[in-house]
Scaffold this active site. Structure first.
Site, mmCIF file in Angstrom:
data_model
loop_
_atom_site.group_PDB
_atom_site.id
_atom_site.type_symbol
_atom_site.label_atom_id
_atom_site.label_comp_id
_atom_site.label_asym_id
_atom_site.label_seq_id
_atom_site.Cartn_x
_atom_site.Cartn_y
_atom_site.Cartn_z
ATOM 1 N N THR A 1 47.762 -144.229 -54.887
ATOM 2 C CA THR A 1 46.805 -143.672 -54.294
ATOM 3 C C THR A 1 46.390 -142.367 -55.294
ATOM 4 O O THR A 1 45.863 -142.565 -56.296
ATOM 5 C CB THR A 1 47.125 -143.163 -52.868
ATOM 6 N N LYS B 1 55.186 -146.662 -54.729
ATOM 7 C CA LYS B 1 54.134 -145.667 -54.726
ATOM 8 C C LYS B 1 54.518 -144.628 -54.209
ATOM 9 O O LYS B 1 54.971 -144.678 -53.140
ATOM 10 C CB LYS B 1 52.779 -146.265 -54.251
ATOM 11 N N THR C 1 54.225 -140.621 -47.568
ATOM 12 C CA THR C 1 53.440 -141.501 -47.979
ATOM 13 C C THR C 1 54.155 -142.414 -49.007
ATOM 14 O O THR C 1 53.671 -142.045 -50.300
ATOM 15 C CB THR C 1 52.008 -140.895 -48.345
ATOM 16 N N GLU D 1 52.270 -134.604 -56.503
ATOM 17 C CA GLU D 1 50.883 -134.364 -56.920
ATOM 18 C C GLU D 1 50.697 -132.907 -57.580
ATOM 19 O O GLU D 1 51.316 -131.934 -57.225
ATOM 20 C CB GLU D 1 50.044 -134.259 -55.458
ATOM 21 N N ASN E 1 44.834 -131.766 -52.731
ATOM 22 C CA ASN E 1 44.608 -131.833 -51.363
ATOM 23 C C ASN E 1 43.967 -131.154 -50.603
ATOM 24 O O ASN E 1 43.546 -131.552 -49.279
ATOM 25 C CB ASN E 1 45.980 -131.553 -50.713
ATOM 26 N N THR F 1 37.251 -135.930 -50.023
ATOM 27 C CA THR F 1 35.726 -135.840 -50.542
ATOM 28 C C THR F 1 35.860 -136.270 -52.092
ATOM 29 O O THR F 1 34.768 -136.234 -52.896
ATOM 30 C CB THR F 1 35.317 -134.389 -50.389
#
Length: 408
Positions: free
Chosen positions: A158, A184, A195, A281, A403, A408
């Site tokens: 992702t 992942k 996640t 991230e 995040n 979007t």
């Protein structure tokens, strides 16, 4: 090509989930995402003994429930299908029906029993699974153009920036046993998993109960010892498939070489966990927190988790600020029996606290150390012989950017 670790484990160069004998994998673009690969699969030539661990989040996603129930029936899985982009979580009865339909379609396509198919999803929560895209992906599962472990690894990502894979070899009963894995995970990662999806394969024959215990115990020392941001998600799953293709004597806890298998298995899980932590991230650094001289394993692990989970510690590492006060503060609020007068702290080999008191250190040298891609924070509790390690990453501006605009 292989390299040998200090434990005698052979690391397979560019190893994957298909490094063990009898496994294949693939991935393709089914349309869940704009252009990236988003549907993947793993298949074993024969039904494999299966074990799993799952998120502790109360909102468990539909595919997780379906997979868990299937494994509990016969302890066997032969095919795994995964989609990214849509989590099929918080989708009610329709979500369960869609997961069951995915399972049935994949079973028919691959010619396996329905309960021998595991399904998994990752992505946006609360969005119905677009079944026409599931159909597209399943129809491509026998297309050789999509068959490769690289495709599978890319299809399950992702917000990850890199694929995560590993494989090792170990000699058991005079046979070369291989253990491979892919994972992942990049954000919403916290102890008790988040996640994160991880798939581990081996061509060893392993007793189910022993495999499940090995996975549960090892998860507590690897996947449950990483954190990115303190958030826990709904889809986390770690699956292990052991297809017995090497025809070794069935491994269990009484097998004379069980310890060798367990060490190799732990090496794979820890390797995947560290890759997830490094790819947090927006991350620029892997942080490793080592806690030693603790009165128990639980104390050591809880202190390590407290330090690695501290946003202030993570931000300091990003800013190369050797602010050891943030480390001892995290140790102090770990709610463990700590004697502050016995605690010592170092940044790598740079001592900054000894027995509860600050010691002089070269701050310029410490800042330079914190610029490394891997940073070790060492905490000695001075009260026992137990140790634990936790992994995470620095907290950067890019984490907020990613995040703030995830949907979007």
């Amino acid at each position: 090509m292989v390299a040998v670790t200090e434990k005698g484990i052979h690391i397979v160069n560019n190893g994957h989930v298909t490094s063990p004998q009898g496994f294949s994998a693939g991935g393709m673009h089914a349309g869940f995402r704009k252009t990236k690969l988003d549907f993947g699969w793993i298949h074993s030539d024969t039904p494999a003994t299966a074990a799993g661990v799952y998120t502790l989040n109360a909102f468990q996603a539909a595919p997780l429930k379906v997979t868990k129930e299937s494994i509990e029936k016969e302890n066997l899985i032969q095919t795994v299908v995964v989609n990214s982009g849509v989590a099929n979580s918080c989708t009610g009865k329709q979500g369960i029906q869609d997961a069951l339909e995915t399972q049935a379609l994949a079973a028919e396509k691959m010619g396996v029993a329905v309960d021998h198919v595991a399904v998994s999803s990752t992505g946006l929560i609360g969005v119905p699974l677009p079944m026409e895209k599931i159909h597209t992906g399943i129809e491509a599962m026998d297309d050789s153009n999509h068959a490769s472990p690289d495709n599978f690894e890319n299809a399950i990502l992702t917000t990850d920036t890199v694929t995560k894979h590993i494989a090792v070899e170990v000699e058991i009963d005079g046979k070369t046993i291989t253990i491979g894995g892919a994972a992942k995970g990049s954000g919403m990662i916290d102890p008790n998993m988040a996640t994160m999806l991880s798939f581990i394969t081996t061509d060893a024959a392993v007793d189910h109960d022993s495999l499940q215990k090995a996975l549960s115990d090892t998860t507590n020392k690897s996947f449950n010892m990483i954190t990115i941001d303190g958030d826990s998600s709904t889809n986390d799953t770690v699956l292990v498939l052991a297809n017995g293709q090497q025809n070794n004597k069935v491994l269990n806890e009484s097998h004379p070489q069980w310890a060798s298998f367990l060490q190799a298995f732990q090496y794979v899980c820890e390797g995947l966990a560290k890759q997830i932590a490094r790819d947090g991230e927006g991350a620029t650094k892997l942080i490793e927190v080592n806690v030693g001289s603790a009165p128990s394993d639980n104390v050591a692990s809880q202190v390590a988790k407290a330090v690695i989970s501290s946003n202030l510690v993570k931000a300091a590492v990003y800013g190369t600020d050797p602010n050891w006060g943030r480390i001892v503060t995290a140790v102090g609020y770990s709610e463990q029996p700590i004697d502050p007068d016995k605690v010592s702290v170092s940044l790598g080999d740079i001592a900054v606290v000894k027995e509860g008191l600050p010691v002089y250190f070269d701050e310029t040298y410490a800042k330079q150390y914190l610029e490394n891609e891997t940073v070790e924070l060492n905490v000695d509790l001075g009260n026992g012989s137990h140790v634990s390690t936790a992994w995470g990453c620095d907290l950067t501006y890019d984490y907020v950017k990613i995040n703030a605009s995830y949907r979007t």
